[in-house]
Design an enzyme around this catalytic site. Structure first.
Site, PDB file in Angstrom:
ATOM      1  N   SER A 140      29.582  38.628  47.604  1.00  0.00           N
ATOM      2  CA  SER A 140      31.020  38.535  47.350  1.00  0.00           C
ATOM      3  C   SER A 140      31.610  37.645  48.442  1.00  0.00           C
ATOM      4  CB  SER A 140      31.648  39.935  47.453  1.00  0.00           C
ATOM      5  OG  SER A 140      33.056  39.859  47.520  1.00  0.00           O
ATOM      6  N   TYR A 153      32.543  48.440  51.146  1.00  0.00           N
ATOM      7  CA  TYR A 153      32.210  47.265  50.329  1.00  0.00           C
ATOM      8  C   TYR A 153      31.932  46.057  51.211  1.00  0.00           C
ATOM      9  CZ  TYR A 153      32.699  44.033  46.332  1.00  0.00           C
ATOM     10  OH  TYR A 153      32.488  43.084  45.361  1.00  0.00           O
TER      11      TYR A 153
END
Ligand code: NAD
Length: 258
Positions: A140, A153
């Site tokens: 990401s 995350y």
């Protein structure tokens, strides 16, 4: 020769988009992920009809190392090889670090990071033996930069970038490349699920959340598409990408350039 790809978390969103791209190129595909059994079977049959190869499904839970090992072993037994491994399964939870639920921390670390260690550990020996492999970790933009309230995350995604570089070095002389793809915001169920709560929390409309919150950091002001990510993954899987290894490639509309 028909190549075989495992794509974790491919019953939805980005993983499904990557599966579509591989199906269009005639790969054998092992799908994975959760969902309604009938819908998964319909997806499998649709991709199988689109691909010159065979599309199968394995329901391994990415928090369970024994089930992950079985996913790789079953794919090798059915197709004779795992040539391409796309580690894509992922979940999200947003909360301040001091209130972050322990079970959410553990699940995000397990699914978004440790599952890739387990799949790689199981699939790399066969790739090395055959002298060909492509490992693609869907990280990401949050593998490169942080945002508040996403401690688990961001930690997992930075971790997977580190794993990518390490395994790239270990596999470099065996015809195996290992790369991370770092998407910006893609309008998938994972992101759509955050919109109503964010709108409520900030007292703004859902359209304002998309434009002023999600796309605030994305200079193009466009969501990244699953088709674009599918094309990046098929390129990284190609012979032409044999010298591309150990990178964390932003596909983020300019987000991390700022
Ligand atoms: P999604 O929710 O649409 O899909 C997630 C997939 O993972 C689903 O197939 C789901 O069933 C599967 N999954 C979840 N938990 C699992 C488990 N325990 N075992 C097996 N499968 C499991 O989400 P998405 O947006 O397509 O995200 C896919 C990946 O892309 C994730 O790693 C995510 O972090 C990453 N990503 C997404 C975005 C975005 O904006 N959507 C941006 C950057 C990175």
């Amino acid at each position: 020769m028909t190549r075989t790809a495992i794509i974790t978390g491919s019953t939805s969103g980005i993983g499904l988009g990557i599966a579509e791209a591989f199906a269009a190129q005639g790969f054998n595909i092992m799908l994975n992920g959760f969902g309604d059994a009938n819908e998964i079977e319909a997806t499998r049959a649709d991709l199988d009809a689109k691909s010159a190869g065979t599309v199968a499904y394995h329901g391994a839970d990415m928090t369970k190392p024994d089930q992950i090992a079985d996913l790789v072993a079953t794919t090798e037994a059915q197709f004779g090889a795992v040539d391409i491994l796309v580690n894509n399964a992922g979940i999200q939870h947003v909360a301040p670090v001091e209130e972050f639920p322990l079970d959410k921390w553990d699940a995000i670390i397990a699914i978004n990071m440790s599952s890739a260690f387990h799949t790689i550990r199981a699939a790399l020996p066969g790739m090395k033996e055959r002298g060909f492999g492509r490992i693609i970790n869907v990280a990401s933009a949050h593998g490169l930069v942080a945002s508040p309230y996403k401690s688990a995350y961001v930690t997992a995604k930075h971790g997977i970038v580190g794993l990518t570089k390490t395994v790239a070095l270990e596999a470099a002389q065996h015809g195996v490349t290992v790369n991370a793809v770092c998407p910006g915001y893609v309008l998938t169920p994972l992101v759509e699920g955050q919109i109503p709560d964010t709108a409520k929390a900030r007292g703004i409309t859902e359209e304002e959340v998309k434009r002023d919150v999600l796309l605030a950091a994305q200079p193009t002001k466009e969501f990244v598409t699953v088709e674009q990510l599918g094309a990046v993954c098929t390129f990284l899987s190609s012979e032409a990408a044999a010298s591309v290894t150990g990178i964390a490639m932003p596909v983020d509309g300019g987000w991390v350039a700022q």
